[in-house]
Write an enzyme that holds these catalytic residues in place. Structure first.
Site, PDB file in Angstrom:
ATOM      1  N   ASP A 227      -2.619   2.600  19.818  1.00 31.61           N
ATOM      2  CA  ASP A 227      -1.705   1.736  19.071  1.00 31.61           C
ATOM      3  C   ASP A 227      -0.344   1.853  19.734  1.00 31.61           C
ATOM      4  O   ASP A 227       0.326   2.884  19.637  1.00 31.61           O
ATOM      5  CB  ASP A 227      -1.644   2.175  17.604  1.00 31.61           C
ATOM      6  N   GLU A 229       2.083  -0.505  19.259  1.00 31.12           N
ATOM      7  CA  GLU A 229       2.850  -1.403  18.391  1.00 31.12           C
ATOM      8  C   GLU A 229       2.649  -2.851  18.808  1.00 31.12           C
ATOM      9  O   GLU A 229       2.733  -3.209  19.979  1.00 31.12           O
ATOM     10  CB  GLU A 229       4.335  -1.067  18.352  1.00 31.12           C
ATOM     11  N   GLY A 304       2.594   2.362  12.402  1.00 34.57           N
ATOM     12  CA  GLY A 304       4.001   2.683  12.577  1.00 34.57           C
ATOM     13  C   GLY A 304       4.900   2.067  11.537  1.00 34.57           C
ATOM     14  O   GLY A 304       5.968   2.608  11.223  1.00 34.57           O
ATOM     15  N   ASP A 305       4.487   0.927  10.975  1.00 36.69           N
ATOM     16  CA  ASP A 305       5.264   0.258   9.921  1.00 36.69           C
ATOM     17  C   ASP A 305       4.757   0.624   8.535  1.00 36.69           C
ATOM     18  O   ASP A 305       5.030  -0.058   7.564  1.00 36.69           O
ATOM     19  CB  ASP A 305       5.228  -1.254  10.109  1.00 36.69           C
ATOM     20  N   HIS A 424     -17.442   1.045  -7.336  1.00 36.67           N
ATOM     21  CA  HIS A 424     -16.075   0.822  -7.801  1.00 36.67           C
ATOM     22  C   HIS A 424     -15.521  -0.429  -7.134  1.00 36.67           C
ATOM     23  O   HIS A 424     -15.814  -0.736  -5.966  1.00 36.67           O
ATOM     24  CB  HIS A 424     -15.169   2.031  -7.555  1.00 36.67           C
ATOM     25  N   PHE A 427     -10.907  -0.040  -8.530  1.00 38.51           N
ATOM     26  CA  PHE A 427     -10.902   1.225  -9.269  1.00 38.51           C
ATOM     27  C   PHE A 427     -11.630   1.175 -10.609  1.00 38.51           C
ATOM     28  O   PHE A 427     -11.717   2.185 -11.298  1.00 38.51           O
ATOM     29  CB  PHE A 427      -9.472   1.775  -9.444  1.00 38.51           C
ATOM     30  N   ASP A 443     -18.568   2.002  -1.481  1.00 37.86           N
ATOM     31  CA  ASP A 443     -18.094   1.894  -2.866  1.00 37.86           C
ATOM     32  C   ASP A 443     -19.118   2.419  -3.863  1.00 37.86           C
ATOM     33  O   ASP A 443     -18.766   2.750  -5.005  1.00 37.86           O
ATOM     34  CB  ASP A 443     -17.781   0.436  -3.213  1.00 37.86           C
ATOM     35  N   HIS A 471     -14.172   8.106 -18.254  1.00 37.35           N
ATOM     36  CA  HIS A 471     -14.178   7.124 -19.337  1.00 37.35           C
ATOM     37  C   HIS A 471     -12.783   7.086 -19.953  1.00 37.35           C
ATOM     38  O   HIS A 471     -12.142   8.110 -20.195  1.00 37.35           O
ATOM     39  CB  HIS A 471     -15.237   7.442 -20.386  1.00 37.35           C
ATOM     40  N   LEU A 476     -15.405   2.689 -17.852  1.00 37.74           N
ATOM     41  CA  LEU A 476     -15.471   3.617 -16.723  1.00 37.74           C
ATOM     42  C   LEU A 476     -14.612   3.148 -15.552  1.00 37.74           C
ATOM     43  O   LEU A 476     -14.632   1.978 -15.174  1.00 37.74           O
ATOM     44  CB  LEU A 476     -16.914   3.785 -16.255  1.00 37.74           C
ATOM     45  N   ASP A 496     -12.679  14.248 -19.577  1.00 45.62           N
ATOM     46  CA  ASP A 496     -13.125  12.862 -19.398  1.00 45.62           C
ATOM     47  C   ASP A 496     -13.923  12.651 -18.119  1.00 45.62           C
ATOM     48  O   ASP A 496     -14.648  11.652 -17.996  1.00 45.62           O
ATOM     49  CB  ASP A 496     -11.929  11.910 -19.393  1.00 45.62           C
TER      50      ASP A 496
END
Length: 506
Positions: A227, A229, A304-305, A424, A427, A443, A471, A476, A496
């Site tokens: 990388d 940039e 970098g950003d 998920h 989330f 996932d 939960h 969930l 939980d």
């Protein structure tokens, strides 16, 4: 100089330095120093990178009380004291807050601040890595790497002694060659001090992943690239160097080094064998990269950003002053191989039996008769008993499968909707039919550990190991201990996320 040594002498240096007729153990940075290109930054959560280093490798913070502790090697030059971490973090969660620089220059890596892109933290900082997301062994001794999920990153914008402008430098990193994505950008190395894109040639960092927006190697990736940039480069050609192979060793040695109108990419299996050179030659044939305009910041897991879309796993790495010889790097590779990186169990809780049908009962005092079930695609908790309807019993029963993304963990297939798994998404936990994609598999993969309240199992996301089945208002989520979402609340967190595994209802 090492470049004049025989192969046997290079291997001898990798394993030890001769001093007054006796052989003493050498670390990677001892080897670089002997080659005339000393380390100016040395980061490793798994081991010391100098034979005499006995200081802290990294710091962890636990979720129960916010206390921190430093993890040092078991002995000077040795493997990290994972047992000390496990003891400190028992019964709670821990994250890695500092990755210490072993070079003595104070170039420590800490939570990356916001830049052109903001992290998920409420103040725009990046997330911190789980302290247990990347367990390994070195010569049979347990240690932990740094598991970078999207949104996680570390940085030092005030580094001392790193290359600036067109000064020569080298760097290596030991990575997990099976943990990657196409996001921007999983990097380790030299970047901008402002956390913003300041133009072509203002970075020089190791990149690993399968992003094809800028450049690529041969095949479908992932690739070790640089990388620099506004471009990921595999060689002089801006778009593609077919000599840069797709490479996915479980433990990957990756190298980028640069000097005035000269740079190289090298790589190999960190568990065996030698390095290969994927490119060595002039700077890319695009404006802004010759001469370079490096700024000397150090980044891990981000661009970098502060681009935060990438994922990967880091175990150890260094940056040097000067352009290391191939012979020096070959000796470092031999040293890495001699460390004997090997996989360690990802799931440490009571074992699940692949193929079994199970139920998952909540342990929070309010909800001990509630089980994980689904209503359509929503994963929630419902009251289930022997007198419940057949349909509800099926909705609350899950078939245990080997983890779709990692066989060391598990996936949970719906009994009443075969081919659909708990995964998920943003989330939240949902029930979706598998599309066979890499993203879906990741996932839908979860690892186990003993329940944090002392009951049953906690189910941890493989791809986001700070996050657990939780939960919250009977729905969930994958939740972290004190994160930015409402469902990340610390109150009753341990209860939980702890689940008693029982026989399936159906």
């Amino acid at each position: 100089m090492l470049s004049r040594w025989s192969r046997e002498q290079a291997w001898a240096l990798a394993l030890g330095l001769v001093a007054n007729g006796s052989l003493v153990f050498a670390g990677p940075c001892d080897i670089y120093s002997a080659g005339g290109t000393p380390c100016v930054a040395a980061h490793g959560t798994t081991r010391a990178l100098y034979n005499s280093y006995s200081g802290p490798l990294y710091q962890v913070k636990r979720g129960s009380d916010g206390a921190t502790t430093n993890i040092a090697p078991l002995s000077a030059g040795g493997v990290a004291n994972a047992a000390a971490q496990d003891k400190f973090c028992a019964g709670t969660t821990c994250v890695i807050t500092v990755i210490y620089d072993q070079s003595g220059r104070g170039n420590h890596l800490t939570q990356a601040p916001p830049g052109a892109f903001k992290g998920p933290d409420t103040n725009g900082f990046d997330n911190l890595a789980s302290a247990i997301g990347a367990p390994v062994t070195l010569n049979g001794q347990k240690a932990y790497g740094v598991f970078i999920s999207p949104g996680t990153g570390y940085r030092n914008n005030n580094a001392k002694g790193t290359a600036v402008g067109d000064q020569p430098e080298g760097m290596y990193a030991v990575l997990d060659g099976t943990h990657y994505n196409g996001g921007c950008c999983f990097d380790y190395g030299n970047a901008e001090v402002s956390s913003t894109d300041t133009g072509n040639g203002h970075m020089e960092a190791i990149y690993f992943g399968d992003n094809t927006v800028w450049g690529s190697g041969s095949g479908n990736g992932p690739w070790v690239m640089a990388d620099l940039e506004n471009g990921l480069f595999s060689g002089r050609n801006v778009k593609q160097n077919t000599a840069d192979p797709s490479i996915n060793y479980r433990f990957l040695s990756s190298i980028v080094k640069g000097a005035p109108n000269q740079w190289a990419i090298r790589g190999g299996n960190a568990a065996s064998g030698a390095l290969s050179t994927f490119y060595s030659g002039p700077r890319p044939n695009a404006s802004g990269y010759n001469p370079m305009s490096k700024e000397g910041s150090i980044i891990l897991g981000i661009g970098g950003d502060n681009s935060v879309g990438a994922q990967g796993t880091f175990y150890e790495g260094v940056m040097t002053s000067g352009y290391p010889s191939d012979a020096t790097e070959n000796s470092v590779q031999a040293n890495i191989v001699a460390a004997k990186y090997a996989v360690a169990p990802l799931s440490t809780g009571p074992s699940l039996s692949v193929g079994a049908s199970v139920s998952l009962r909540a342990t929070t005092s309010c909800c001990t008769t509630r089980y994980i079930a689904h209503s359509g695609s929503t994963i929630n908790t419902q009251l289930v008993s022997s007198s419940s309807s057949t349909a509800l019993k099926q909705q609350a029963t899950w078939k245990v499968r080997s983890g779709l993304a990692n066989s060391g963990c598990y996936s949970f297939e719906s009994v009443d909707t075969p081919g659909s798994f708990i995964r998920h998404y943003n989330f939240a936990l949902v029930l979706n039919a598998s599309d066979g994609s890499k993203q879906f598999n990741e996932d839908a993969t979860f690892c186990t550990q003993s329940g944090l309240n002392g009951q049953g199992d906690a189910l941890r996301s493989w791809g986001y190991p700070t996050r657990f089945f939780r939960h919250y208002n009977n729905v969930l989520y994958i939740a972290s201990n004190g994160g930015v979402h409402e469902f990340d609340a610390t109150s009753s967190f341990n209860d939980d996320i702890s689940w008693v595994v029982g026989a399936g209802f159906a």
